[in-house]
Design a protein around this motif. Structure first.
Motif, PDB file in Angstrom:
ATOM      1  N   THR A   1       0.836  -1.199   0.000  1.00  0.00           N
ATOM      2  CA  THR A   1       0.000   0.000   0.000  1.00  0.00           C
ATOM      3  C   THR A   1       0.870   1.249   0.000  1.00  0.00           C
ATOM      4  O   THR A   1       2.044   1.221   0.389  1.00  0.00           O
ATOM      5  CB  THR A   1      -0.913   0.033   1.232  1.00  0.00           C
ATOM      6  OG1 THR A   1      -0.094   0.107   2.408  1.00  0.00           O
ATOM      7  CG2 THR A   1      -1.813  -1.197   1.291  1.00  0.00           C
ATOM      8  N   ALA A   2       0.269   2.339  -0.414  1.00  0.00           N
ATOM      9  CA  ALA A   2       0.980   3.619  -0.411  1.00  0.00           C
ATOM     10  C   ALA A   2       1.411   3.994   1.009  1.00  0.00           C
ATOM     11  O   ALA A   2       2.497   4.557   1.209  1.00  0.00           O
ATOM     12  CB  ALA A   2       0.104   4.713  -1.013  1.00  0.00           C
ATOM     13  N   ALA A   3       0.585   3.654   1.990  1.00  0.00           N
ATOM     14  CA  ALA A   3       0.914   3.967   3.386  1.00  0.00           C
ATOM     15  C   ALA A   3       2.160   3.193   3.838  1.00  0.00           C
ATOM     16  O   ALA A   3       3.027   3.752   4.517  1.00  0.00           O
ATOM     17  CB  ALA A   3      -0.263   3.636   4.294  1.00  0.00           C
ATOM     18  N   PHE A   4       2.247   1.911   3.460  1.00  0.00           N
ATOM     19  CA  PHE A   4       3.421   1.124   3.860  1.00  0.00           C
ATOM     20  C   PHE A   4       4.672   1.602   3.133  1.00  0.00           C
ATOM     21  O   PHE A   4       5.750   1.662   3.727  1.00  0.00           O
ATOM     22  CB  PHE A   4       3.187  -0.363   3.591  1.00  0.00           C
ATOM     23  CG  PHE A   4       4.310  -1.220   4.085  1.00  0.00           C
ATOM     24  CD1 PHE A   4       4.547  -1.375   5.438  1.00  0.00           C
ATOM     25  CD2 PHE A   4       5.168  -1.863   3.199  1.00  0.00           C
ATOM     26  CE1 PHE A   4       5.598  -2.144   5.910  1.00  0.00           C
ATOM     27  CE2 PHE A   4       6.215  -2.641   3.657  1.00  0.00           C
ATOM     28  CZ  PHE A   4       6.423  -2.785   5.012  1.00  0.00           C
ATOM     29  N   ILE A   5       4.535   1.961   1.875  1.00  0.00           N
ATOM     30  CA  ILE A   5       5.684   2.493   1.125  1.00  0.00           C
ATOM     31  C   ILE A   5       6.156   3.796   1.773  1.00  0.00           C
ATOM     32  O   ILE A   5       7.360   3.995   1.989  1.00  0.00           O
ATOM     33  CB  ILE A   5       5.314   2.696  -0.354  1.00  0.00           C
ATOM     34  CG1 ILE A   5       5.116   1.334  -1.033  1.00  0.00           C
ATOM     35  CG2 ILE A   5       6.382   3.504  -1.080  1.00  0.00           C
ATOM     36  CD1 ILE A   5       4.532   1.402  -2.430  1.00  0.00           C
TER      37      ILE A   5
END
Length: 152
Positions: free
Chosen positions: A25-29
């Motif tokens: 996800t963008a949040a994890f990246i």
């Protein structure tokens, strides 16, 4: 007066917008990149503001660069093997060896350094945060590239 209550359970349909691809996800990246930047910047700011001699600062800075490159190399070798890309055992072994060597060299340096225990802990933790985050960033980069290539 007697009350009779009917409890009905309703089934809700879960809509699937997309099939799960395993793409990070963008949040994890963003969290991975943030951890990498926080770890590296705090480590380097700590070196910059320290009372160490220039050659000591250089030693710790090179250990950081050495460690970052080596763990990225390990992650790449592991992923290449997983994807069926040829990786020699020599390269794979050297990657693991230099990753462990960077950690051991930092520990030896900190053990013998004339620093407060809190400073030693700070350098150790920011170093390990940087290494872990570098692995996560590299893995995310490979995951996104792999999924973009294979799920078009």
């Amino acid at each position: 007066m007697e009350h009779q209550v009917n409890y009905k359970t309703e089934k809700k349909e879960v809509q699937k917008s997309e099939a799960f691809t395993g793409k990070p996800t963008a949040a994890f990246i963003a969290a991975s990149w943030t951890a990498l930047l926080v770890g590296m910047v705090s480590y380097c700011v700590g070196l910059w503001r320290s009372d160490m001699l220039l050659n000591e600062r250089g030693y710790y800075f090179v250990i950081l660069l050495f460690g970052l490159f080596s763990v990225i190399s390990v992650q790449k070798a592991v992923r290449d093997k997983q994807e069926g890309i040829a990786v020699t055992d020599l390269y794979y072994g050297i990657s693991w060896f230099v990753s462990m060597a960077s950690i051991v060299l930092l520990v030896i340096g900190l053990w013998n350094a004339d620093l407060w225990p809190s400073e030693k802990g700070f350098y150790g933790m920011s170093f390990l945060l940087s290494l872990f985050a570098a692995i996560a960033v590299q893995k995310n980069t490979r995951d996104v590239a792999f999924i973009d290539e294979n799920w078009k």
